[in-house]
Design a protein around this motif. Structure first.
Motif, PDB file in Angstrom:
ATOM      1  N   ALA A  52       0.830  -1.207   0.000  1.00 60.01           N
ATOM      2  CA  ALA A  52       0.000   0.000   0.000  1.00 60.01           C
ATOM      3  C   ALA A  52       0.866   1.259   0.000  1.00 60.01           C
ATOM      4  CB  ALA A  52      -0.930  -0.015   1.219  1.00 60.01           C
ATOM      5  N   PHE A  53       2.001   1.208   0.684  1.00 59.28           N
ATOM      6  CA  PHE A  53       2.905   2.357   0.703  1.00 59.28           C
ATOM      7  C   PHE A  53       3.401   2.674  -0.713  1.00 59.28           C
ATOM      8  CE2 PHE A  53       6.937   4.509   1.126  1.00 59.28           C
ATOM      9  CZ  PHE A  53       6.729   5.396   2.174  1.00 59.28           C
ATOM     10  N   LEU A  54       3.711   1.607  -1.482  1.00 59.76           N
ATOM     11  CA  LEU A  54       4.150   1.821  -2.859  1.00 59.76           C
ATOM     12  C   LEU A  54       3.098   2.588  -3.659  1.00 59.76           C
ATOM     13  CD1 LEU A  54       5.760  -1.502  -4.134  1.00 59.76           C
ATOM     14  CD2 LEU A  54       6.911   0.622  -3.592  1.00 59.76           C
ATOM     15  N   LEU A  55       1.854   2.117  -3.554  1.00 56.53           N
ATOM     16  CA  LEU A  55       0.807   2.701  -4.386  1.00 56.53           C
ATOM     17  C   LEU A  55       0.420   4.093  -3.920  1.00 56.53           C
ATOM     18  CD1 LEU A  55      -1.485  -0.464  -4.739  1.00 56.53           C
ATOM     19  CD2 LEU A  55       0.262   0.358  -6.312  1.00 56.53           C
ATOM     20  N   ASP A  56       0.505   4.346  -2.622  1.00 57.81           N
ATOM     21  CA  ASP A  56       0.025   5.621  -2.085  1.00 57.81           C
ATOM     22  C   ASP A  56       1.071   6.724  -2.135  1.00 57.81           C
ATOM     23  OD1 ASP A  56      -2.340   4.375  -1.555  1.00 57.81           O
ATOM     24  OD2 ASP A  56      -1.877   3.961   0.561  1.00 57.81           O
ATOM     25  N   TYR A  57       2.338   6.363  -2.004  1.00 56.52           N
ATOM     26  CA  TYR A  57       3.350   7.416  -1.817  1.00 56.52           C
ATOM     27  C   TYR A  57       4.508   7.386  -2.830  1.00 56.52           C
ATOM     28  CZ  TYR A  57       0.890   7.510   2.627  1.00 56.52           C
ATOM     29  OH  TYR A  57      -0.087   7.571   3.584  1.00 56.52           O
ATOM     30  N   ILE A  58       4.652   6.291  -3.578  1.00 51.69           N
ATOM     31  CA  ILE A  58       5.742   6.243  -4.567  1.00 51.69           C
ATOM     32  C   ILE A  58       5.185   6.394  -5.976  1.00 51.69           C
ATOM     33  CG2 ILE A  58       7.577   4.820  -5.561  1.00 51.69           C
ATOM     34  CD1 ILE A  58       8.071   3.649  -2.834  1.00 51.69           C
ATOM     35  N   PHE A  59       4.223   5.546  -6.332  1.00 52.80           N
ATOM     36  CA  PHE A  59       3.629   5.644  -7.666  1.00 52.80           C
ATOM     37  C   PHE A  59       2.443   6.590  -7.622  1.00 52.80           C
ATOM     38  CE2 PHE A  59       5.517   1.286  -7.758  1.00 52.80           C
ATOM     39  CZ  PHE A  59       6.499   1.569  -8.696  1.00 52.80           C
ATOM     40  N   THR A  60       2.731   7.854  -7.405  1.00 53.13           N
ATOM     41  CA  THR A  60       1.699   8.887  -7.339  1.00 53.13           C
ATOM     42  C   THR A  60       2.269  10.186  -7.869  1.00 53.13           C
ATOM     43  OG1 THR A  60       0.227  10.107  -5.857  1.00 53.13           O
ATOM     44  CG2 THR A  60       2.340   9.456  -4.962  1.00 53.13           C
ATOM     45  N   ASP A  61       1.387  10.997  -8.424  1.00 47.37           N
ATOM     46  CA  ASP A  61       1.813  12.272  -9.015  1.00 47.37           C
ATOM     47  C   ASP A  61       1.320  13.472  -8.229  1.00 47.37           C
ATOM     48  OD1 ASP A  61       2.978  10.912 -11.135  1.00 47.37           O
ATOM     49  OD2 ASP A  61       1.101  10.857 -12.257  1.00 47.37           O
ATOM     50  N   SER A  62       0.658  13.254  -7.130  1.00 42.84           N
ATOM     51  CA  SER A  62       0.044  14.384  -6.423  1.00 42.84           C
ATOM     52  C   SER A  62       1.100  15.348  -5.882  1.00 42.84           C
ATOM     53  CB  SER A  62      -0.832  13.861  -5.279  1.00 42.84           C
ATOM     54  OG  SER A  62      -0.044  13.061  -4.393  1.00 42.84           O
TER      55      SER A  62
ATOM     56  N   GLN B 104      14.559  11.531  -5.669  1.00 41.56           N
ATOM     57  CA  GLN B 104      15.649  10.700  -5.156  1.00 41.56           C
ATOM     58  C   GLN B 104      15.187   9.847  -3.971  1.00 41.56           C
ATOM     59  OE1 GLN B 104      18.736  10.080  -6.100  1.00 41.56           O
ATOM     60  NE2 GLN B 104      18.981   8.746  -4.335  1.00 41.56           N
ATOM     61  N   LYS B 105      14.394  10.453  -3.117  1.00 42.01           N
ATOM     62  CA  LYS B 105      13.886   9.695  -1.963  1.00 42.01           C
ATOM     63  C   LYS B 105      12.973   8.560  -2.419  1.00 42.01           C
ATOM     64  CE  LYS B 105      10.713  11.526   0.600  1.00 42.01           C
ATOM     65  NZ  LYS B 105       9.988  12.406   1.563  1.00 42.01           N
ATOM     66  N   LYS B 106      12.122   8.833  -3.391  1.00 44.16           N
ATOM     67  CA  LYS B 106      11.227   7.784  -3.899  1.00 44.16           C
ATOM     68  C   LYS B 106      12.014   6.653  -4.555  1.00 44.16           C
ATOM     69  CE  LYS B 106       7.036  10.495  -4.788  1.00 44.16           C
ATOM     70  NZ  LYS B 106       6.064  10.928  -5.824  1.00 44.16           N
ATOM     71  N   ARG B 107      13.060   6.987  -5.282  1.00 49.35           N
ATOM     72  CA  ARG B 107      13.876   5.955  -5.918  1.00 49.35           C
ATOM     73  C   ARG B 107      14.541   5.065  -4.867  1.00 49.35           C
ATOM     74  NH1 ARG B 107      15.629   6.290 -11.149  1.00 49.35           N
ATOM     75  NH2 ARG B 107      17.713   5.600 -10.546  1.00 49.35           N
ATOM     76  N   ASN B 108      15.018   5.665  -3.799  1.00 46.20           N
ATOM     77  CA  ASN B 108      15.621   4.862  -2.728  1.00 46.20           C
ATOM     78  C   ASN B 108      14.594   3.922  -2.096  1.00 46.20           C
ATOM     79  OD1 ASN B 108      18.196   5.938  -2.988  1.00 46.20           O
ATOM     80  ND2 ASN B 108      17.786   7.616  -1.574  1.00 46.20           N
ATOM     81  N   GLN B 109      13.385   4.440  -1.878  1.00 47.95           N
ATOM     82  CA  GLN B 109      12.352   3.607  -1.277  1.00 47.95           C
ATOM     83  C   GLN B 109      11.937   2.466  -2.203  1.00 47.95           C
ATOM     84  OE1 GLN B 109       9.426   6.603  -0.506  1.00 47.95           O
ATOM     85  NE2 GLN B 109      10.424   7.337   1.362  1.00 47.95           N
ATOM     86  N   LEU B 110      11.789   2.747  -3.498  1.00 49.27           N
ATOM     87  CA  LEU B 110      11.448   1.689  -4.442  1.00 49.27           C
ATOM     88  C   LEU B 110      12.571   0.658  -4.527  1.00 49.27           C
ATOM     89  CD1 LEU B 110       9.562   0.530  -6.592  1.00 49.27           C
ATOM     90  CD2 LEU B 110      10.674   2.018  -8.276  1.00 49.27           C
ATOM     91  N   ALA B 111      13.808   1.115  -4.499  1.00 46.02           N
ATOM     92  CA  ALA B 111      14.932   0.180  -4.522  1.00 46.02           C
ATOM     93  C   ALA B 111      14.919  -0.722  -3.298  1.00 46.02           C
ATOM     94  CB  ALA B 111      16.246   0.955  -4.597  1.00 46.02           C
ATOM     95  N   GLY B 112      14.566  -0.174  -2.149  1.00 44.62           N
ATOM     96  CA  GLY B 112      14.476  -0.998  -0.942  1.00 44.62           C
ATOM     97  C   GLY B 112      13.419  -2.066  -1.056  1.00 44.62           C
ATOM     98  N   PHE B 113      12.263  -1.737  -1.613  1.00 44.42           N
ATOM     99  CA  PHE B 113      11.204  -2.730  -1.787  1.00 44.42           C
ATOM    100  C   PHE B 113      11.626  -3.800  -2.790  1.00 44.42           C
ATOM    101  CE2 PHE B 113       7.381  -4.411  -3.751  1.00 44.42           C
ATOM    102  CZ  PHE B 113       6.577  -4.679  -2.660  1.00 44.42           C
TER     103      PHE B 113
END
Length: 1225
Positions: free
Chosen positions: A838-848, A867-876
């Motif tokens: 849910a974190f991926l969909l709500d806070y990484i793959f979002t344009d808001s 950059q922060k989003k890329r780090n989080q996606l890489a962690g997942f």
């Protein structure tokens, strides 16, 4: 020149010069030629004053007598009857009789490059002295063979046929199987042959410069044939003959200069003798000197006549030839003429060709033109003659610093530096230099270094205007003006690139650490902003000297340092250490309150030889001063950048590899004690809820410093985990969410667990300790899971990142090599998996959030967020790849592949690739599942074709990830298709339409291209078995069936198309003949062009083709030129007048005009040479006129201006490949 006719003084007389067909013909009368053709060897004649070449002979006249010979018809019949066979070579018979070297032997010697050219030329001269005709015949056949032609010029052909007829006959003998010829052969053989051929031409002229060059037979005849060949439509003829003619011209220019020097010397001697008294004057000596002068003048006139005709007959047409290699040869030799004989050539009439060629569409031609100009501007005595050229073409040269070929741009910068150095203040204005300065930040290292040399010379010229006292003041002034430039350039994140650009030319100044530290430590001298810029440049210079590697983006592959470079690197590192050990504490003390400056200065010890602290006792006190300064800085600052810099330095100083590490441990342990005591003071009040804001702030800052230092030192001794966990739970229960406090508490607790795992691996803890540690991990993960649902962005993001790290650290993979630690494995619960997805969909793959930042225009903040989003996606993604999460969890990543490809495409692509290595079949099923989820979401929201097209785009990208090895991905692809077919024909539930998922087959068809033929048949049968009979007529089913059958049916269709293409290429196309009948359209056009070829006549401006890549800021002022018809492909025509040549710059880009179609009269005239045209249809040899027109348009550089800027600035994103390296390491 004092005497002698100027080589180009007679350009105005070109009105009388015929340009139909061959532009160079000998002017020896027919009777004289018959006499020369008589039998028996004849000695060289005395040089004649009459010109060897006049413009009165017909275009096809032969330089030798042409008595009728009946053997010509027999030879032509024989050659036509045996087109595939090489006719017997008469030259071999002739040479056997004369016992001399043959054309084949000369060619073999030149091709091998191993023979001495002097000996080869001497052997040929022996033949020529015995018989002029035989010698010339050998030389002509050598030229023909050098062109790659199988034909041979016989003695009868030379005597009876005209040049145009000889060339026509040779054209028929060309090899039809290959388009290659000796000068086009790739590899080292080309360089060797070209160098040997040029050497042969040079030795030939030098061997003949005293006599045979003036015999009115050899060189006029040879140059006449070469000029005719240069006008041929066969590239091999044109290329080879142009090279030889230009090299011969260069050597003749040198001979002409030598004759002119002799003439001047003799004239001075004559004047001196003539000035003597009547009694002292020697009349016989005067007569000898006068005779010598007359002879030298005749030689000079004869050379001038040959050079004039070669220049007009070859260079004027070939410098704009369609073949770039020919244009390069012409411009290269023109540069030699200008430099060798400036008296005759260094004028506007010749310089204009260099100016026009600056606009050439091919980079090798522009490069050669710039190099020719460099040779001129290097000579100071030429500067005055180049003033008009400089003013006319300076703006074009300035625009070429952005040339799309970096090699050209590098040489242009060097050329502008020569102009600047030669003309001082009159060279380039400051705003013109502004075109070059930004190039020091270019990613191309060669271009940046050239711009660095230019900048350095400008800085030195500014410094030289000030008063200089000594060397130190010079370097101090250098740094002050360099800092001013760095601040004004406004690229403050790229100091490393500026230093690297200047490293080659100003390395000694940039390594003057004493001058830099003196400027920094003195109270007056630099402003606040200048101090920060100097510290940044000093740090970049320290890094460059200590690591001896260029910054990111300027490295060209992996290049290991040589032994010499390593020695210099060690010496520089030692000097840095020796100089900064005593001064660094002073610098830290002065700038300890400044966040930016102190964070830079804290990086200096990372480049030290830290062992030197223990090499001398007096240096140890500076270690204590450094440690105390670092501890003081930690207590002063709470900024992340400063604390991270302190952590890195603490980690280096606490390394067990140094003997002084115990002292560093002691200093930082005392710092930990103070910070822990401060935090513990306010802990009880915070747990009870009685702490005020000041208490919370003090506790948060202390905990933040502890969390930062925990990255370098194990914090478990201070037992902060329970306190932090209890604090987090109480804050979550009370909903009093203090961002600074909770983020610091999360970090401290996570570092405790990380250090515990490291200790468990290095030692063998008891089972009770492992059980306790696992409970702590489970408790902390529950707290982090709770934080994922908070509205505080910082707390939520920190919890997600720490969860990814800890789940990976305590995964099954991490303890695979340690069976005793199996108890520490912690797998995420189902609820936690759902929360992470849910974190991926709500806070990484979002344009808001991105949209809000876009409106505000905060570009830098947007980059930080990405950059922060890329780090989080890489962690997942790491959790998926290392087995913490199932592969099915990757569907939440894969289905966003297309929509977020720009931001996360590299990470998702690598994840797909890695998943195939783990389990290929399961990975393919996961890809299919991702598409099924997208399709199901589309049905639940709104069924539209647009959404289906977007899903197909995702499928296309995912299909490309399967690669080209179809056998390796055979089973995964079949499994994917079978899952997709099952999903498409899933039974409808109550309330749904029949077969709601059948449209999924359209998406599935994107993967059909990767199937093997046998699998296609199997899947087609499986489709029929699964699909209800009533649904077989539905469009998606038919589309999927066609995709399975496409590969089998497309093969004959492709072959049919290929056959049509081949047959169309093989159809002969009528060629345009350069030599046309009198009165034709082309001859009329060329005649009118020739009438205007003089300098003072009307010159059309060149059709300028932009070779500059677009610069978004500003464009140079431009003026639209006039395009005109040209018979060549370089896009260059001539300037309209001398006034226009000397007028303002023309920088406007225009499209090259299409050549007009041949007129009916020209076509009718071409039928007269039907026999020749029948052999000019070989596509491998002859250039089609239509192809010329198309190629001229295709080669237009208009599209090049749409590319990105030639100097690419380094990225401000500090991600590059580090994320992927860390992601899959």
């Amino acid at each position: 020149m004092a005497t002698g006719q100027s080589v180009l003084d007679s350009i105005e007389d070109l009105d009388d010069f015929s340009d139909a067909g061959s532009d160079y013909e000998a002017t020896i009368k027919a009777t004289k030629r018959r006499k020369l053709a008589g039998p028996g060897p004849q000695p060289p004649k005395r040089p004649r004053r009459k010109a060897a070449l006049r413009a009165t002979s017909s275009p096809s006249s032969s330089p030798i007598p042409n008595p009728p010979d009946s053997s010509l018809e027999q030879q032509q019949k024989h050659s036509q009857g045996t087109s595939r066979q090489v006719p017997p070579r008469p030259v071999r018979r002739v040479n056997k009789e004369s016992q001399g070297i043959s054309a084949e032997e000369i060619y073999d010697a030149v091709r091998s490059g191993k023979s001495a050219m002097v000996e080869v030329v001497d052997e040929w001269l022996d033949i020529y002295k015995q018989s002029r005709e035989v010698g010339l015949l050998v030389l002509i056949n050598f030229v023909v063979q050098s062109c790659g032609c199988k034909g041979v010029v016989s003695r009868e052909m030379l005597a009876s046929m005209q040049n145009a007829e000889i060339i026509s006959t040779l054209t028929k003998k060309f090899n039809e199987d290959s388009v290659n010829y000796p000068l086009s052969t790739p590899g080292t053989q080309l360089k060797r042959f070209k160098a040997s051929l040029c050497e042969f031409a040079r030795v030939l002229v030098r061997s003949c410069r005293n006599s045979l060059i003036y015999d009115e037979y050899l060189f006029p005849s040879l140059l006449a044939l070469l000029t005719g060949l240069t006008d041929s439509q066969v590239r091999a003829f044109r290329h080879t003959s142009t090279l030889l003619a230009m090299k011969l011209m260069t050597e003749m220019v040198e001979v002409a200069v030598m004759v002119s020097v002799q003439l001047q010397t003799t004239q001075r001697r004559y004047d001196m003798e003539n000035s003597k008294g009547e009694h002292d004057r020697a009349s016989d000596r005067l007569e000898k000197l006068q005779a010598t002068i007359t002879e030298l003048q005749e030689k000079r006139e004869e050379l001038s006549s040959m050079m004039n005709a070669t220049f007009r007959g070859v260079f004027v047409h070939r410098y704009r030839d369609q073949l770039p290699e020919i244009r390069v040869v012409c411009i290269e030799e023109l540069g030699m003429w200008l430099k060798t004989d400036p008296e005759d050539f260094l004028n506007d009439g010749c310089l204009k060709y260099l100016g026009w060629t600056l606009h050439d569409k091919q980079s090798p031609v522009r490069l050669q033109c710039v190099r020719a100009l460099q040779g001129l501007y290097q000579e100071k005595e030429f500067i005055g003659r180049l003033e008009l050229f400089t003013s006319r073409f300076k703006e074009r040269m300035l625009s070429m610093v952005l040339d799309n070929d970096p090699d050209v741009a590098v040489q242009v910068v060097n050329l502008l530096l020569l102009i600047q150095q030669a003309r001082a203040e009159e060279g380039l204005r400051e705003e013109e230099c502004g075109h070059i300065y930004p190039l020091v930040y270019a990613l191309h290292r060669g271009l940046a270094s050239a711009a660095g040399v230019f900048l350095y010379n400008r800085l030195q010229s500014v410094i030289s205007t000030d008063n200089k006292e000594n060397e130190k003041s010079d370097n101090a002034a250098f740094f002050q003006i360099l800092v001013s430039f760095y601040i004004q350039s406004e690229f403050h994140e790229h100091g490393a690139y500026l230093v690297d650009s200047l490293w080659g030319v100003a390395g000694s100044e940039l390594k003057d650490w004493e001058a830099m530290t003196t400027l920094l430590l003195q109270d007056t001298g630099l402003m606040y902003e200048e101090e920060g810029a100097l510290i940044e440049l000093m740090m970049c210079a320290i890094r460059q000297a200590a690591q001896a590697t260029p910054p990111v983006g300027r490295t060209q592959g992996k290049k290991s340092l040589s032994a010499k470079d390593k020695k210099i690197q060690e010496q520089d590192r030692r000097r840095i250490t020796t100089h900064f050990i005593p001064l660094l504490p002073q610098l830290l003390a002065k700038y300890s309150a400044d966040t930016g400056k102190v964070s830079l200065l804290l990086k200096v010890p990372l480049y030290f030889n830290l062992e030197m602290y223990t090499s001398a006792q007096w240096l140890e006190k500076y270690l204590d001063l450094l440690l105390s300064q670092v501890c003081g800085i930690v207590e002063k600052h709470t900024e992340v950048t400063v604390l991270e810099a302190c952590t890195r330095l603490a980690n280096a100083l606490c390394s067990d590899s140094y003997t002084f590490s115990s002292r560093a441990h002691l200093a930082f342990s005392r710092l930990f004690d103070g910070l822990t005591e401060c935090f513990s003071t306010y802990l009880s009040d915070m747990l009870q809820g009685t702490a005020d804001d000041n208490d919370i702030y003090s506790a948060a800052t202390a905990l933040k410093r502890i969390a930062a230092l925990s990255g370098a030192k194990d914090p478990r001794g201070w037992k902060l985990f329970d306190s932090c966990l209890e604090l987090l739970k109480s804050r979550l229960e009370s909903r009093e969410l203090n961002k600074e406090l909770m983020v610091a508490a999360l970090k401290c607790a996570a570092f405790h667990l990380m250090w515990a795992k490291v200790n468990a691996v290095n030692s063998k803890p008891a089972e009770a300790e492992l059980t306790c540690l696992k409970k702590e991990v489970r408790s902390f993960c529950r707290v982090c899971q709770t934080c994922l649902s908070l509205n505080q962005t910082e707390i939520r993001d920190q919890a997600f990142e720490l969860l990814c790290d800890l789940l990976l650290l305590y995964s099954t993979t991490s303890v695979r090599s340690e069976p005793a630690l199996q108890e520490l494995v912690h797998l995420p619960s189902d609820s936690l998996r759902s929360e992470l997805a849910a974190f991926l969909l709500d806070y990484i793959f979002t344009d808001s959030e991105d949209a809000e930042l876009n409106v505000e225009g905060e570009e830098e903040t947007k980059i930080t967020l990405l950059q922060k989003k890329r780090n989080q996606l890489a962690g997942f993604c790491k959790l998926v790849i290392y087995g913490v999460l199932d592969l099915t969890a990757a569907t939440d990543v894969f289905k966003h592949y297309s929509k977020y490809f720009k931001d996360f495409g590299d990470i998702i692509k690598e994840t797909v690739s890695k998943s195939k290595l783990i389990n290929p079949i399961q990975s393919a099923k996961t890809v299919c599942l991702s598409l099924q989820q997208l399709f199901s979401e589309m049905l639940t929201v709104d069924h539209s074709r647009q959404d289906l097209g977007e899903i197909r785009d995702v499928a296309k990208r995912l299909a490309m990830s399967f690669g080209i090895d179809l056998r390796r991905v055979r089973k995964p692809l079949v499994a994917l298709h079978m899952d997709g077919i099952h999903f498409a024909f899933r039974e409808s539930q109550e309330g749904e339409e029949q077969l709601p998922n059948v449209a999924f087959l359209e998406i599935l068809s994107e993967f059909s291209l990767k199937l093997l033929q046998q699998d296609r048949a199997q899947l087609a049968a499986f489709l029929k078995s699964e699909c209800p009979s009533a649904a077989l007529s539905r469009p998606p089913v038919k589309l999927y069936q066609r995709s399975l059958e496409a590969r089998l049916t497309s093969r004959p269709r492709e072959q049919e198309q290929r056959g049509d293409a081949v047959s169309s290429h093989e159809t002969p196309v009528a060629k345009r003949k350069r030599t046309t009948a009198q009165g034709s359209a082309s001859s009329t056009t060329r005649g009118s062009w020739l009438d205007n070829i003089s300098i003072r006549s009307s010159f059309h401006t060149p059709a300028l083709t932009s070779t500059v890549q677009r610069q978004p800021d500003k464009q140079l002022p431009s003026r639209k030129p006039t395009a005109t018809e040209s018979d060549m492909g370089s896009g260059l025509t001539e300037l309209e007048s001398e006034d226009e040549f000397s007028s303002g710059p023309q920088m406007r880009k225009v499209k090259p005009t299409k050549r007009r179609q041949l007129s009916s009269s020209q076509t009718a005239a071409s039928l007269d040479r039907q026999d020749l045209n029948s052999h000019l249809n070989l596509l491998s040899l002859i250039e089609d006129d239509n192809a010329q027109r198309e190629e001229a348009e295709i080669e237009d550089y208009g599209s090049d201006s749409d590319r990105e800027s030639a100097y690419t600035l380094p990225s401000t994103r500090h991600t590059s490949a580090s994320v992927l390296d860390e992601l899959f390491d």
